[in-house]
Design a protein around this motif. Structure first.
Motif, short mmCIF file in Angstrom:
data_model
loop_
_atom_site.label_atom_id
_atom_site.label_comp_id
_atom_site.label_asym_id
_atom_site.label_seq_id
_atom_site.Cartn_x
_atom_site.Cartn_y
_atom_site.Cartn_z
N VAL A 71 23.01 60.99 57.81
CA VAL A 71 24.14 61.74 58.36
C VAL A 71 25.38 60.88 58.20
O VAL A 71 25.51 59.83 58.83
N ALA A 72 26.29 61.31 57.33
CA ALA A 72 27.46 60.49 57.02
C ALA A 72 28.50 60.52 58.12
O ALA A 72 29.26 59.56 58.29
N ARG A 73 28.55 61.62 58.89
CA ARG A 73 29.54 61.74 59.95
C ARG A 73 28.95 62.56 61.09
O ARG A 73 28.35 63.61 60.86
N LEU A 74 29.13 62.06 62.30
CA LEU A 74 28.64 62.77 63.48
C LEU A 74 29.73 62.75 64.54
O LEU A 74 30.18 61.69 64.96
N ASP A 75 30.16 63.94 64.95
CA ASP A 75 31.20 64.07 65.98
C ASP A 75 30.56 64.45 67.31
O ASP A 75 29.79 65.42 67.38
N LEU A 76 30.89 63.70 68.36
CA LEU A 76 30.40 63.97 69.71
C LEU A 76 31.59 64.40 70.55
O LEU A 76 32.58 63.67 70.67
N ALA A 77 31.51 65.60 71.13
CA ALA A 77 32.62 66.15 71.91
C ALA A 77 32.37 65.98 73.40
O ALA A 77 31.22 65.88 73.86
N MET A 78 33.46 65.95 74.17
CA MET A 78 33.33 65.86 75.61
C MET A 78 32.48 67.02 76.13
O MET A 78 32.64 68.17 75.70
N GLY A 79 31.55 66.71 77.02
CA GLY A 79 30.62 67.70 77.55
C GLY A 79 29.27 67.70 76.86
O GLY A 79 28.34 68.33 77.36
N ASP A 80 29.15 66.99 75.73
CA ASP A 80 27.88 66.93 75.02
C ASP A 80 26.87 66.05 75.76
O ASP A 80 27.22 64.98 76.26
N VAL A 81 25.64 66.51 75.81
CA VAL A 81 24.51 65.70 76.29
C VAL A 81 23.58 65.50 75.09
O VAL A 81 23.06 66.48 74.54
N VAL A 82 23.40 64.25 74.69
CA VAL A 82 22.72 63.94 73.44
C VAL A 82 21.57 62.97 73.70
O VAL A 82 21.72 62.03 74.48
N SER A 83 20.44 63.21 73.05
CA SER A 83 19.32 62.26 73.09
C SER A 83 19.25 61.51 71.77
O SER A 83 19.52 62.08 70.71
N ILE A 84 18.90 60.24 71.84
CA ILE A 84 18.64 59.43 70.66
C ILE A 84 17.15 59.11 70.68
O ILE A 84 16.66 58.48 71.62
N VAL A 85 16.42 59.60 69.67
CA VAL A 85 14.96 59.50 69.69
C VAL A 85 14.46 58.80 68.43
O VAL A 85 15.17 58.67 67.43
N GLY A 86 13.20 58.37 68.49
CA GLY A 86 12.57 57.71 67.36
C GLY A 86 11.54 56.71 67.84
O GLY A 86 11.50 56.35 69.03
N PRO A 87 10.68 56.22 66.95
CA PRO A 87 9.65 55.26 67.34
C PRO A 87 10.27 53.96 67.85
O PRO A 87 11.45 53.67 67.61
N THR A 88 9.45 53.16 68.52
CA THR A 88 9.89 51.83 68.93
C THR A 88 10.33 51.04 67.70
O THR A 88 9.65 51.03 66.68
N GLY A 89 11.49 50.41 67.80
CA GLY A 89 12.01 49.63 66.68
C GLY A 89 12.72 50.44 65.63
O GLY A 89 13.04 49.92 64.55
N SER A 90 13.03 51.71 65.94
CA SER A 90 13.65 52.59 64.93
C SER A 90 15.16 52.44 64.84
O SER A 90 15.79 52.99 63.94
N GLY A 91 15.76 51.71 65.80
CA GLY A 91 17.20 51.51 65.76
C GLY A 91 17.98 52.27 66.81
O GLY A 91 19.21 52.36 66.73
N LYS A 92 17.29 52.79 67.84
CA LYS A 92 17.97 53.56 68.88
C LYS A 92 18.97 52.69 69.64
O LYS A 92 20.14 53.07 69.82
#
Length: 261
Positions: free
Chosen positions: A20-41
């Motif tokens: 993903v080259a660009r990701l915009d997060l707007a006010m009011g967004d609830v976002v999870s960051i997921v992935g295996p252990t050691g994945s870079g979260k």
């Protein structure tokens, strides 16, 4: 006033570019960051906290309202718009909880002169997140992990009043997750959860999937997943009751599994 943050893609540990080259997060967004252990979260939220400008190992850039973050955001803690709540919550201060909150509110010049009201609201917020009530006279070093995390979430939301809140694996602290998201959505902020928890992930607006240190994809929570969320919540509540029974030295039986049996 911050309206959005933008993550411009970098690279993973093997040098491959973020998908993903660009990701915009707007006010009011609830976002999870997921992935295996050691994945870079955690690396991703560190990039955000540092307002990365191609000066971290990932090469990512983080923009505020489309522009590079002001230097003051890094240099002046009082102007930093980001609160990071990690798994490590050791306090150097042994102040009572109410004195800690009052001191922080005065430093932040929060509450518009109504510091006591703000402290009371913060404690009420925290006590809706944890099954172990946080009393104002408790000392900070006496708090359990769940009490501490609940108090810090409430503090970041009400006293710090930062527009961006990063939370690293709050599910491990024993807080009420559904209630936490319900309360947080009442405040117009960007909340990012590093999580392995399906309940948090399905209650988020979308999730950033990490693998090998790179952003692999972004999945918007669709209607099918939203329909699954109540069932996941019931299973999670059942497991929570079992944990509480075992911790309390009680016996459990198949009837404790309810419909899951």
């Amino acid at each position: 006033m911050i309206e959005r943050i933008t993550i411009l893609g970098g690279q993973g540990r093997d040098g491959r570019a973020d998908a993903v080259a660009r990701l915009d997060l707007a006010m009011g967004d609830v976002v999870s960051i997921v992935g295996p252990t050691g994945s870079g979260k955690t690396t991703l939220i560190n990039d955000i906290e540092l307002f990365a400008n191609a000066d971290t190992p990932t090469g990512r850039r983080v923009l505020i309202n489309g522009e590079r973050a002001p230097t003051a955001y890094r240099d002046d803690p009082a102007r930093n718009p980001i609160a990071l709540i990690t798994q490590h919550t050791t306090f150097l201060s042994d102040l009572p909880v109410d004195v800690f909150l009052q001191t922080h509110a005065r430093i932040r010049k929060a509450g518009g002169g109504r510091v006591d009201d703000l402290v009371a609201a913060t404690l009420d917020f925290a006590n809706q997140l944890t099954g172990e009530p946080v009393a104002p006279g408790l000392r900070m070093t006496e708090l359990s992990g769940g009490q501490t995390r609940a108090l810090l979430i409430a503090d970041a939301t009400l006293i710090c009043d930062t527009p961006i809140v990063l939370l690293d694996e709050v599910e491990n602290a024993g807080i009420h997750r559904s209630r936490a998201l319900e309360l947080l959505r009442q405040h117009r902020k960007i909340f990012l959860f590093v999580t392995h928890d399906p309940r948090i992930a399905l209650l988020s607006d979308y999730r950033i999937v990490m693998r090998g240190g790179r952003i692999e994809s972004v999945l918007v929570t669709d209607d099918h997943e939203k329909a699954l969320a109540p069932q996941v919540a019931r299973l999670d509540d059942m497991l929570s009751r079992l944990r509480d029974s075992i911790r309390g030295g009680e016996r459990v039986s198949v009837t404790d599994l309810g419909d899951a049996a």
